[in-house]
Design a protein around this motif. Structure first.
Motif, PDB file in Angstrom:
ATOM      1  N   VAL A  63     -22.827  -8.203 -23.813  1.00 18.65           N
ATOM      2  CA  VAL A  63     -23.715  -8.805 -24.687  1.00 18.65           C
ATOM      3  C   VAL A  63     -24.656  -7.922 -24.974  1.00 18.65           C
ATOM      4  O   VAL A  63     -25.317  -7.254 -24.213  1.00 18.65           O
ATOM      5  CB  VAL A  63     -24.199 -10.128 -23.834  1.00 18.65           C
ATOM      6  CG1 VAL A  63     -25.268 -10.784 -24.672  1.00 18.65           C
ATOM      7  CG2 VAL A  63     -23.158 -11.131 -23.218  1.00 18.65           C
ATOM      8  N   LEU A  64     -24.793  -7.647 -26.433  1.00 20.10           N
ATOM      9  CA  LEU A  64     -25.740  -6.914 -27.116  1.00 20.10           C
ATOM     10  C   LEU A  64     -27.078  -7.511 -27.223  1.00 20.10           C
ATOM     11  O   LEU A  64     -28.164  -7.055 -26.764  1.00 20.10           O
ATOM     12  CB  LEU A  64     -25.234  -6.580 -28.281  1.00 20.10           C
ATOM     13  CG  LEU A  64     -24.114  -5.573 -28.108  1.00 20.10           C
ATOM     14  CD1 LEU A  64     -23.451  -5.258 -29.812  1.00 20.10           C
ATOM     15  CD2 LEU A  64     -24.061  -4.196 -27.340  1.00 20.10           C
ATOM     16  N   ARG A  73     -32.450 -16.844 -31.008  1.00  9.55           N
ATOM     17  CA  ARG A  73     -32.522 -18.234 -31.071  1.00  9.55           C
ATOM     18  C   ARG A  73     -32.304 -18.961 -32.364  1.00  9.55           C
ATOM     19  O   ARG A  73     -32.884 -18.458 -33.347  1.00  9.55           O
ATOM     20  CB  ARG A  73     -33.860 -18.694 -30.539  1.00  9.55           C
ATOM     21  CG  ARG A  73     -34.042 -20.459 -30.272  1.00  9.55           C
ATOM     22  CD  ARG A  73     -35.488 -20.610 -29.659  1.00  9.55           C
ATOM     23  NE  ARG A  73     -35.567 -22.071 -29.450  1.00  9.55           N
ATOM     24  CZ  ARG A  73     -35.266 -22.635 -28.462  1.00  9.55           C
ATOM     25  NH1 ARG A  73     -34.693 -22.208 -27.294  1.00  9.55           N
ATOM     26  NH2 ARG A  73     -35.415 -23.892 -28.372  1.00  9.55           N
ATOM     27  N   LEU A  74     -31.332 -19.983 -32.389  1.00  4.67           N
ATOM     28  CA  LEU A  74     -31.255 -20.604 -33.819  1.00  4.67           C
ATOM     29  C   LEU A  74     -32.220 -21.706 -33.891  1.00  4.67           C
ATOM     30  O   LEU A  74     -32.424 -22.633 -33.221  1.00  4.67           O
ATOM     31  CB  LEU A  74     -29.754 -21.371 -33.852  1.00  4.67           C
ATOM     32  CG  LEU A  74     -28.646 -20.237 -33.788  1.00  4.67           C
ATOM     33  CD1 LEU A  74     -27.342 -20.987 -33.462  1.00  4.67           C
ATOM     34  CD2 LEU A  74     -28.571 -19.222 -34.720  1.00  4.67           C
ATOM     35  N   THR A  75     -32.946 -21.523 -34.909  1.00  8.33           N
ATOM     36  CA  THR A  75     -34.254 -22.562 -35.417  1.00  8.33           C
ATOM     37  C   THR A  75     -33.590 -23.773 -35.501  1.00  8.33           C
ATOM     38  O   THR A  75     -32.664 -24.276 -36.348  1.00  8.33           O
ATOM     39  CB  THR A  75     -35.161 -22.081 -36.705  1.00  8.33           C
ATOM     40  OG1 THR A  75     -35.453 -20.788 -36.310  1.00  8.33           O
ATOM     41  CG2 THR A  75     -36.035 -22.931 -36.794  1.00  8.33           C
ATOM     42  N   ARG A 125     -30.025 -23.622 -29.452  1.00  7.60           N
ATOM     43  CA  ARG A 125     -29.138 -22.911 -28.961  1.00  7.60           C
ATOM     44  C   ARG A 125     -29.272 -21.294 -29.415  1.00  7.60           C
ATOM     45  O   ARG A 125     -30.195 -21.168 -30.114  1.00  7.60           O
ATOM     46  CB  ARG A 125     -27.619 -23.270 -29.187  1.00  7.60           C
ATOM     47  CG  ARG A 125     -27.630 -23.458 -30.657  1.00  7.60           C
ATOM     48  CD  ARG A 125     -26.014 -24.146 -30.957  1.00  7.60           C
ATOM     49  NE  ARG A 125     -25.009 -23.071 -30.526  1.00  7.60           N
ATOM     50  CZ  ARG A 125     -23.741 -23.081 -30.509  1.00  7.60           C
ATOM     51  NH1 ARG A 125     -23.392 -24.154 -31.240  1.00  7.60           N
ATOM     52  NH2 ARG A 125     -22.898 -22.215 -30.264  1.00  7.60           N
ATOM     53  N   TYR A 126     -28.565 -20.557 -28.767  1.00 15.20           N
ATOM     54  CA  TYR A 126     -28.764 -19.097 -29.029  1.00 15.20           C
ATOM     55  C   TYR A 126     -27.665 -18.706 -29.806  1.00 15.20           C
ATOM     56  O   TYR A 126     -26.284 -19.150 -29.648  1.00 15.20           O
ATOM     57  CB  TYR A 126     -28.696 -18.402 -27.836  1.00 15.20           C
ATOM     58  CG  TYR A 126     -30.452 -18.417 -27.289  1.00 15.20           C
ATOM     59  CD1 TYR A 126     -31.334 -17.983 -27.479  1.00 15.20           C
ATOM     60  CD2 TYR A 126     -30.367 -19.525 -26.487  1.00 15.20           C
ATOM     61  CE1 TYR A 126     -32.453 -17.842 -27.123  1.00 15.20           C
ATOM     62  CE2 TYR A 126     -31.656 -19.650 -25.976  1.00 15.20           C
ATOM     63  CZ  TYR A 126     -32.668 -18.907 -26.030  1.00 15.20           C
ATOM     64  OH  TYR A 126     -33.890 -19.230 -25.538  1.00 15.20           O
ATOM     65  N   ASP A 127     -27.461 -17.390 -30.617  1.00 24.77           N
ATOM     66  CA  ASP A 127     -26.606 -16.757 -31.240  1.00 24.77           C
ATOM     67  C   ASP A 127     -26.381 -15.491 -30.595  1.00 24.77           C
ATOM     68  O   ASP A 127     -27.306 -14.597 -31.091  1.00 24.77           O
ATOM     69  CB  ASP A 127     -26.718 -16.909 -32.752  1.00 24.77           C
ATOM     70  CG  ASP A 127     -25.444 -16.101 -33.420  1.00 24.77           C
ATOM     71  OD1 ASP A 127     -24.453 -16.138 -32.847  1.00 24.77           O
ATOM     72  OD2 ASP A 127     -25.820 -15.690 -34.678  1.00 24.77           O
ATOM     73  N   VAL A 177     -20.212 -16.527 -26.120  1.00 21.07           N
ATOM     74  CA  VAL A 177     -20.944 -17.915 -26.041  1.00 21.07           C
ATOM     75  C   VAL A 177     -22.410 -17.859 -26.177  1.00 21.07           C
ATOM     76  O   VAL A 177     -22.966 -16.794 -26.031  1.00 21.07           O
ATOM     77  CB  VAL A 177     -20.362 -18.191 -24.424  1.00 21.07           C
ATOM     78  CG1 VAL A 177     -19.050 -18.576 -24.467  1.00 21.07           C
ATOM     79  CG2 VAL A 177     -20.837 -16.868 -23.555  1.00 21.07           C
ATOM     80  N   PRO A 178     -23.029 -19.167 -26.434  1.00 18.68           N
ATOM     81  CA  PRO A 178     -24.458 -19.102 -27.008  1.00 18.68           C
ATOM     82  C   PRO A 178     -25.105 -18.906 -25.301  1.00 18.68           C
ATOM     83  O   PRO A 178     -26.372 -18.787 -25.409  1.00 18.68           O
ATOM     84  CB  PRO A 178     -24.610 -20.405 -27.458  1.00 18.68           C
ATOM     85  CG  PRO A 178     -23.566 -21.250 -27.168  1.00 18.68           C
ATOM     86  CD  PRO A 178     -22.214 -20.330 -26.772  1.00 18.68           C
TER      87      PRO A 178
END
Length: 221
Positions: free
Chosen positions: A107-108, A112-114, A118-120, A140-141
């Motif tokens: 994972v790089l 956070r998706l506003t 969840r996260y991208d 995966v988020p």
């Protein structure tokens, strides 16, 4: 002159052969019932009378309302089950190694998706087949930056998903949501109605699904 006393008149019964003689009147013999006797005359059925006595079935407002109350939740539940199964089964098959291209993901970063909670996350994916060049792709988020795990590229080639125990438990948790949600709904319904037996049975049924969900979340994340 002495007269002889008169003999008393004796009343005699009917003489033989005269008891069954007709007395000039017509004798109607009744038909006797039973096996070997004259059967009773069959009465003609009156379809109009039977039809008049049969209850009529009508669709009233109450019946329609009950059917709608059962139809709408049933349709929503069916849609939910189909959606979860259609999304989970491909991921579970990939986690078990039946589909996808295996490799290792690092994972790089995760952003956070506003408004979505969840996260991208992006991962650096190295194929087990060294003839293929590594790629940077979505993963995966619930991952964390710097995390390394075994993964596989989806057949669509749009992301990489965890495999092994982590990926398998992720799929099991998603499938476990369906029976756990049903048991939870029944449990809350029993609390409202205050039915002790139903509370005990729904609690006993829902407890194993809850345990599986907790284990899956711990291992899968």
């Amino acid at each position: 002159m002495i007269r002889a006393p008169k003999r008393a008149t004796q009343t005699r019964g009917p003489q033989k052969g005269t008891a069954n003689r007709p007395s000039g009147k017509t004798v109607v013999r009744k038909r006797r019932r039973g096996p070997g006797r004259d059967p009773e005359p069959k009465q003609a059925h009156e379809p109009e009378a039977e039809a008049a006595g049969a209850p009529e079935r009508r669709w009233d407002e109450t019946t329609v309302g009950v059917l709608l109350c059962l139809l709408i939740p049933g349709a929503l539940l069916t849609w939910l089950v189909v959606t979860i199964v259609s999304v989970t089964m491909p991921e579970l098959r990939l986690a078990l190694g039946h589909t996808g291209t295996p490799g290792t993901a690092t994972v790089l970063s995760c952003e956070r998706l506003t408004g979505k909670g969840r996260y991208d996350c992006n991962a650096y994916f190295v194929f087990d087949d060294r003839s293929k060049e590594p790629i940077v792709i979505d993963t995966v988020p619930d991952a964390e930056a710097g995390e390394v795990f075994r993964a596989a590229l989806t057949p669509e080639g749009d992301r990489v998903l965890p495999t092994g125990a982590r990926g398998t438990w992720r799929g099991i948790v998603q499938l476990d949501i369906i029976p756990f949600a049903l048991a939870l709904i029944a449990f809350f319904g029993a609390l409202i109605t205050r039915s002790r037996k139903v509370i005990i049975w729904t609690g006993a049924l829902g407890a194993p699904f809850l345990v599986v969900m907790i284990i899956g979340i711990v291992i899968g994340t």
